[in-house]
Scaffold this active site. Structure first.
Site, mmCIF file in Angstrom:
data_model
loop_
_atom_site.group_PDB
_atom_site.id
_atom_site.type_symbol
_atom_site.label_atom_id
_atom_site.label_comp_id
_atom_site.label_asym_id
_atom_site.label_seq_id
_atom_site.Cartn_x
_atom_site.Cartn_y
_atom_site.Cartn_z
ATOM 1 N N GLY A 195 1.375 5.369 3.642
ATOM 2 C CA GLY A 195 2.673 4.903 2.902
ATOM 3 C C GLY A 195 3.518 6.148 2.714
ATOM 4 O O GLY A 195 4.590 6.307 2.997
ATOM 5 N N HIS A 211 -7.206 -4.226 18.011
ATOM 6 C CA HIS A 211 -7.044 -2.578 17.736
ATOM 7 C C HIS A 211 -8.430 -2.539 17.051
ATOM 8 O O HIS A 211 -8.581 -2.398 15.752
ATOM 9 C CB HIS A 211 -5.880 -2.592 16.343
ATOM 10 C CG HIS A 211 -5.938 -1.095 16.053
ATOM 11 N ND1 HIS A 211 -5.707 -0.068 16.741
ATOM 12 C CD2 HIS A 211 -6.214 -0.730 14.631
ATOM 13 C CE1 HIS A 211 -6.128 0.854 15.689
ATOM 14 N NE2 HIS A 211 -6.219 0.533 14.597
ATOM 15 N N ALA A 245 1.813 3.664 -1.914
ATOM 16 C CA ALA A 245 1.180 4.739 -2.671
ATOM 17 C C ALA A 245 0.117 5.484 -1.900
ATOM 18 O O ALA A 245 -0.266 6.409 -2.051
ATOM 19 C CB ALA A 245 0.679 4.625 -4.056
ATOM 20 N N GLY A 256 0.885 -1.244 -0.064
ATOM 21 C CA GLY A 256 -0.128 0.048 -0.038
ATOM 22 C C GLY A 256 0.888 1.294 0.002
ATOM 23 O O GLY A 256 0.419 2.258 0.546
ATOM 24 N N GLN A 305 -2.017 7.067 1.638
ATOM 25 C CA GLN A 305 -1.760 8.162 2.805
ATOM 26 C C GLN A 305 -0.767 7.732 3.935
ATOM 27 O O GLN A 305 0.116 8.487 4.113
ATOM 28 C CB GLN A 305 -3.082 8.371 3.207
ATOM 29 C CG GLN A 305 -3.831 9.243 2.320
ATOM 30 C CD GLN A 305 -3.341 10.538 2.067
ATOM 31 O OE1 GLN A 305 -3.013 11.431 2.922
ATOM 32 N NE2 GLN A 305 -3.624 11.124 0.776
ATOM 33 N N ASN A 338 -10.395 -8.528 2.988
ATOM 34 C CA ASN A 338 -9.059 -8.655 3.613
ATOM 35 C C ASN A 338 -8.345 -9.916 3.681
ATOM 36 O O ASN A 338 -7.207 -10.083 3.627
ATOM 37 C CB ASN A 338 -8.949 -7.870 4.921
ATOM 38 C CG ASN A 338 -8.845 -6.441 4.276
ATOM 39 O OD1 ASN A 338 -7.999 -5.900 3.704
ATOM 40 N ND2 ASN A 338 -9.947 -5.604 4.856
#
Length: 326
Positions: A17, A187, A13, A11, A15, A105
């Site tokens: 990252g 989380h 590219a 991932g 936010q 996922n």
């Protein structure tokens, strides 16, 4: 100068990252004397955006960056990787049930686990950041049977840091003056930020804040902080998540300060009555590239109920994707 290590980020590219890569490249994760090769994974439709990020990384001329690989192939991104940050995940869309999110996922993280199993270093350190992080870490781990299960962790350091911020704001101290905070469990909104073993400036935290504030304000605020940021910012927390990922990996790789612990979601070994194998957040210390669950902490009834509630949610998540696990 040390030999370069390989750091893979999925991932890349996105936010998080974008907030993460420049700090890794500057040496904030592994140290100012540790060169890195960045191995960046993105989906095919984000390759152009990823090239833009790579161009910016090149334009920083970071002394520690030995090379950059940008790819849509998990095998290429994970080849010989020493550290892997699994940031990319499918976000929850409108009307999507949690079960749908888990299943979507599961497909992504199953494939990534298989790729890690095939090509990553045998002592690779893996951190799941993308949500649902704990269960994504479990799915990845189960699909990498040739790797040590302890190599797979999930991020609750953001929750830990959020809890530090709330507590320091409440008592008017600096976050560095707080010791012994722990985040237990998932989380998610069931996580349990626990101050019962906490000291502030050397004195028990429980003597400095009212229990009613802990129960009615502190715990819900930390649990709901992600949603509050989305409401305020119009986007999910990215810079703070990236910062927490760096904190997690830095402590795992380089060690926690003497006499201090942090919170990491790691495979349970049965400590504190938590079912073995669940990826559950515990207080841990790190030394020599390994982590150890802090043992022997007392657990009162208030804590026990919350620790068990978040464990039950993790067991439910695991059971919801059980048919997809090897």
């Amino acid at each position: 100068m040390k030999a370069p290590v390989r750091v893979a980020v999925t991932g890349a590219a996105g936010q998080i990252g974008y907030s993460l890569l420049f700090r890794i490249a500057a040496g904030e994760m592994l140290g100012k004397d540790q060169p890195v090769t960045l191995q960046l994974l993105e989906i095919p439709q984000a390759q152009e955006a990823l090239q833009g990020t790579v161009m910016e990384l090149e334009d920083c001329a970071f002394p520690l960056v030995d090379g950059i690989i940008a790819t849509d192939s998990a095998e290429e991104a994970f080849r010989d990787a020493d550290y892997v940050l699994l940031v990319g995940a499918k976000p929850r869309g409108p009307g999507m049930e949690r079960k749908d999110l888990l299943e979507a996922n599961a497909a992504i993280f199953s494939a990534q686990g298989q790729a890690l199993n095939a090509v990553a270093k045998r002592d690779v350190k893996v951190l799941a950041v993308g949500n649902p992080a704990n269960t994504n870490a479990l799915i990845t781990q189960r699909n990498a049977p040739d790797l040590d299960p302890r190599n797979f962790t999930a991020m609750t350091r953001l929750d830990h840091n959020r809890a530090l911020a709330q507590l320091s704001n409440k008592v008017g101290c600096h976050s560095t003056e707080i010791r012994g905070l722990a985040v237990w469990g998932n989380h998610s909104a069931t996580q349990y930020p626990d101050i019962s073993h906490c000291t502030i400036q050397g004195r028990p935290a429980a003597d400095q804040v009212e229990h009613a504030w802990v129960k009615d304000t502190f715990i819900p605020t930390v649990q709901q902080r992600g949603a509050a940021i989305i409401k305020a910012r119009g986007a999910s927390s990215a810079a703070s998540a990236a910062s927490a990922a760096i904190d997690h990996m830095r402590d795992w790789a380089l060690g926690t300060p003497e006499g201090e612990w942090t919170s990491m979601a790691v495979p349970s070994d049965g400590s504190y009555g938590i079912e073995a194998g669940l990826i559950y957040s515990f207080p841990v210390t790190c030394r020599g590239g390994d982590y150890k669950i802090v043992s022997g902490l007392s657990v009162d009834d208030f804590s026990r109920a919350r620790m068990d509630q978040t464990a039950a949610e993790l067991a439910e998540e695991r059971d919801a994707v059980a048919h997809l696990l090897p």
